[in-house]
Design a protein around this motif. Structure first.
Motif, PDB file in Angstrom:
ATOM      1  N   LYS A   1       0.814  -1.216   0.000  1.00 30.33           N
ATOM      2  CA  LYS A   1       0.000   0.000   0.000  1.00 30.33           C
ATOM      3  C   LYS A   1       0.847   1.265   0.000  1.00 30.33           C
ATOM      4  N   GLY A   2       1.969   1.245   0.717  1.00 36.40           N
ATOM      5  CA  GLY A   2       2.789   2.447   0.812  1.00 36.40           C
ATOM      6  C   GLY A   2       3.861   2.572  -0.265  1.00 36.40           C
ATOM      7  N   GLY A   3       3.921   1.613  -1.188  1.00 29.84           N
ATOM      8  CA  GLY A   3       4.951   1.664  -2.233  1.00 29.84           C
ATOM      9  C   GLY A   3       5.525   0.277  -2.496  1.00 29.84           C
ATOM     10  N   ARG A   4       6.837   0.201  -2.595  1.00 24.79           N
ATOM     11  CA  ARG A   4       7.490  -1.078  -2.877  1.00 24.79           C
ATOM     12  C   ARG A   4       8.426  -1.475  -1.734  1.00 24.79           C
ATOM     13  N   ARG A   5       8.445  -2.757  -1.449  1.00 26.26           N
ATOM     14  CA  ARG A   5       9.407  -3.299  -0.484  1.00 26.26           C
ATOM     15  C   ARG A   5      10.411  -4.155  -1.252  1.00 26.26           C
ATOM     16  N   PHE A   6      11.653  -3.799  -1.169  1.00 28.52           N
ATOM     17  CA  PHE A   6      12.690  -4.512  -1.920  1.00 28.52           C
ATOM     18  C   PHE A   6      13.328  -5.595  -1.053  1.00 28.52           C
ATOM     19  N   ALA A   7      13.651  -6.690  -1.699  1.00 32.17           N
ATOM     20  CA  ALA A   7      14.334  -7.796  -1.030  1.00 32.17           C
ATOM     21  C   ALA A   7      15.308  -8.415  -2.025  1.00 32.17           C
ATOM     22  N   PHE A   8      16.075  -9.404  -1.562  1.00 31.10           N
ATOM     23  CA  PHE A   8      17.062 -10.073  -2.416  1.00 31.10           C
ATOM     24  C   PHE A   8      16.783 -11.567  -2.427  1.00 31.10           C
ATOM     25  N   ALA A   9      16.819 -12.156  -3.628  1.00 28.59           N
ATOM     26  CA  ALA A   9      16.626 -13.593  -3.793  1.00 28.59           C
ATOM     27  C   ALA A   9      17.942 -14.204  -4.257  1.00 28.59           C
TER      28      ALA A   9
ATOM     29  N   GLY B   1      23.668 -30.247  -3.633  1.00 21.58           N
ATOM     30  CA  GLY B   1      22.315 -29.774  -3.373  1.00 21.58           C
ATOM     31  C   GLY B   1      22.187 -28.317  -3.776  1.00 21.58           C
ATOM     32  N   TYR B   2      20.966 -27.858  -3.922  1.00 26.18           N
ATOM     33  CA  TYR B   2      20.725 -26.450  -4.270  1.00 26.18           C
ATOM     34  C   TYR B   2      19.599 -25.914  -3.411  1.00 26.18           C
ATOM     35  N   GLY B   3      19.579 -24.596  -3.270  1.00 21.90           N
ATOM     36  CA  GLY B   3      18.534 -23.972  -2.474  1.00 21.90           C
ATOM     37  C   GLY B   3      18.378 -22.506  -2.840  1.00 21.90           C
ATOM     38  N   ALA B   4      17.191 -21.985  -2.613  1.00 21.65           N
ATOM     39  CA  ALA B   4      16.893 -20.581  -2.882  1.00 21.65           C
ATOM     40  C   ALA B   4      16.444 -19.923  -1.582  1.00 21.65           C
ATOM     41  N   GLY B   5      16.848 -18.680  -1.394  1.00 22.41           N
ATOM     42  CA  GLY B   5      16.468 -17.949  -0.191  1.00 22.41           C
ATOM     43  C   GLY B   5      16.161 -16.500  -0.512  1.00 22.41           C
ATOM     44  N   LYS B   6      15.290 -15.922   0.277  1.00 23.39           N
ATOM     45  CA  LYS B   6      14.896 -14.526   0.043  1.00 23.39           C
ATOM     46  C   LYS B   6      14.879 -13.792   1.376  1.00 23.39           C
ATOM     47  N   ALA B   7      15.448 -12.582   1.403  1.00 28.58           N
ATOM     48  CA  ALA B   7      15.483 -11.790   2.630  1.00 28.58           C
ATOM     49  C   ALA B   7      15.686 -10.321   2.265  1.00 28.58           C
ATOM     50  N   ARG B   8      15.578  -9.468   3.277  1.00 28.45           N
ATOM     51  CA  ARG B   8      15.745  -8.026   3.039  1.00 28.45           C
ATOM     52  C   ARG B   8      17.201  -7.665   2.826  1.00 28.45           C
TER      53      ARG B   8
ATOM     54  N   PRO C   1      23.288 -10.994   2.827  1.00 23.58           N
ATOM     55  CA  PRO C   1      23.847 -12.109   3.615  1.00 23.58           C
ATOM     56  C   PRO C   1      22.789 -13.050   4.175  1.00 23.58           C
ATOM     57  N   GLU C   2      21.662 -12.492   4.603  1.00 19.44           N
ATOM     58  CA  GLU C   2      20.603 -13.337   5.155  1.00 19.44           C
ATOM     59  C   GLU C   2      19.972 -14.195   4.066  1.00 19.44           C
ATOM     60  N   ALA C   3      19.795 -13.657   2.863  1.00 17.64           N
ATOM     61  CA  ALA C   3      19.241 -14.441   1.759  1.00 17.64           C
ATOM     62  C   ALA C   3      20.174 -15.595   1.400  1.00 17.64           C
ATOM     63  N   ILE C   4      21.482 -15.344   1.385  1.00 18.67           N
ATOM     64  CA  ILE C   4      22.455 -16.386   1.066  1.00 18.67           C
ATOM     65  C   ILE C   4      22.463 -17.453   2.153  1.00 18.67           C
ATOM     66  N   ARG C   5      22.339 -17.031   3.404  1.00 16.32           N
ATOM     67  CA  ARG C   5      22.331 -17.990   4.510  1.00 16.32           C
ATOM     68  C   ARG C   5      21.119 -18.913   4.410  1.00 16.32           C
ATOM     69  N   LYS C   6      19.957 -18.352   4.122  1.00 15.47           N
ATOM     70  CA  LYS C   6      18.749 -19.171   3.980  1.00 15.47           C
ATOM     71  C   LYS C   6      18.901 -20.165   2.831  1.00 15.47           C
TER      72      LYS C   6
END
Length: 200
Positions: free
Chosen positions: A42-50, A63-70, A73-78
């Protein structure tokens, strides 16, 4: 919110540049791709990294995995944690290549993996190369014929790797011995055929 940028700050930047890291457990991880995504609110856009990460022990497990975070480093950790939870074992011939050629499909992704002779090296594009390097394969030829999206390419490669089988596993499943799979039981019939040819 205040703690996210501090978690693994320097390490995340190194891996974002394409480097790999080897933790204490012997599993290395490679960052395949990372992109910024946006969610419209509602207030605009929220950006994150995948992030898309591939992990392996260079001894046949990958193995492989995908992660998303604001934060990156947190996206890579997930992504790394999910990749470690979903690792598979791939049989390798002489510890350096695949036992046979195989194809894999996922969505619009279509890849062909071919075994290669010693000294060939890894002939593959970016996402597929990361998979083989973490898996520990030294000689392989790979070609992507479909989607160039890294996610589809990696998932198609894993679909192909899951279809790989060693001669021993096939022989066990069929209740035969390994030499019987390659038709070596027909060798004793060769001398009579040669004698017939010589008499003719």
């Amino acid at each position: 919110m205040a703690r996210e940028p501090r978690e693994g700050g320097g390490r995340g930047r190194d891996r974002e540049r394409g480097g790999d890291r080897e933790p204490d457990d012997g599993i290395i991880d490679k960052l395949v791709t990372i992109n910024r995504v946006a969610k419209v609110v509602k207030g605009g856009r929220r950006f994150a990294f995948a992030a898309l990460v591939v992990v392996g022990d260079q001894k046949g497990r990958v193995g492989y995995g995908a992660g998303k975070a604001r934060e990156v480093p947190e996206a890579i950790r997930k992504a790394t944690e999910r990749a470690k939870r979903g690792m598979i074992r791939v049989p390798m011939k002489e510890g350096r290549t695949l036992h046979h050629d195989v194809t894999g499909h996922f969505g619009a992704g279509n890849v062909i993996l071919r075994s290669a002779t010693a000294g060939t090296g890894i002939i593959a594009g970016g996402p597929l190369r990361a998979v083989f390097e973490t898996l520990g394969i030294g000689d392989v030829v790979a070609k992507s014929l479909g989607s160039r999206n890294p996610h589809n390419m990696v998932k198609a490669a894993f679909a192909a790797l899951q279809k790989c089988a060693s001669p021993r596993s096939v022989a066990t499943r069929r209740g035969k011995k390994v030499p019987e799979l390659f038709g070596r039981r027909d060798v004793p019939n060769a001398p009579p055929a040669q004698e017939a040819t010589a008499n003719a």
